[in-house]
Design a protein around this motif. Structure first.
Motif: not given
Length: 189
Positions: A171-172, A175-176, A178-179, A187-189
């Motif tokens: 997930k981390a 998120c990286q 996507i950002q 974006l808050t992951c």
């Protein structure tokens, strides 16, 4: 039964008296004409008979709303019957559209198989070997945590902990990524 103005007055009186025996006279007097209207609109004799019953139920339930000063009894009965038929036709139209929509969607959706694709290695390559083994068994091969624990000769709790940690790490990473591609959005992951 031929309905004359004096007969109609008696039927109106019967309708307003709310006597079911009198209501049967109303049914006998007007059912053939109303059935003919339904048959012309619906074009299905069996369904027209059902709708005639529905119309008379509505008539019985709404009998207090009939006002002789507003128009003839037959006109009021005809309006209710016609509305029942139009509701049926609208319902058919909606069901036919829904059926067409569902048949368009009834073909099985083909989902990408992550086991075979080029993503297989890249998705789990950054994970620790312990995490990668658990993810591959549970998500790529579809095993349960108990089955994976038996293959890896580990306690079930350890397998579950490793899965949770691996998913958190993935997930981390996502998120990286996507950002990186969504500049200017938070974006808050």
């Amino acid at each position: 039964m031929t309905v004359t103005s004096s007969t109609e007055e008696k039927l109106v009186e019967a309708l307003q008296n709310q006597q079911s025996a009198d209501f049967s006279r109303l049914y006998t007097a007007y059912a053939p004409a109303l059935y003919g209207v339904l048959l012309r609109l619906i074009k299905d004799p069996a369904r027209a008979e059902d709708l005639l019953q529905d119309a008379f139920i509505k008539i019985w339930l709404n009998r207090q709303h009939y006002d002789p000063a507003q128009g003839r009894l037959f006109t009021w009965l005809l309006t209710i019957t016609r509305n029942v038929a139009l509701d049926e036709l609208r319902s058919r139209k909606v069901h036919s559209k829904a059926g067409a929509y569902q048949s368009d969607r009834s073909e099985p959706t083909v989902l990408p198989d992550l086991i075979e694709g080029p993503l297989k290695g890249s998705l789990t390559s950054s994970l620790k070997p312990d995490y990668r083994a658990v993810i591959q068994l549970m998500y790529y091969k579809g095993l349960t945590s108990q089955e994976a624990a038996a293959i890896l000769k580990l306690p079930v709790g350890t397998v579950k902990t490793r899965v949770r940690a691996a998913l958190k790490q993935l997930k981390a990473q996502f998120c990286q990524d996507i950002q990186h591609y969504q500049v200017g959005t938070t974006l808050t992951c």
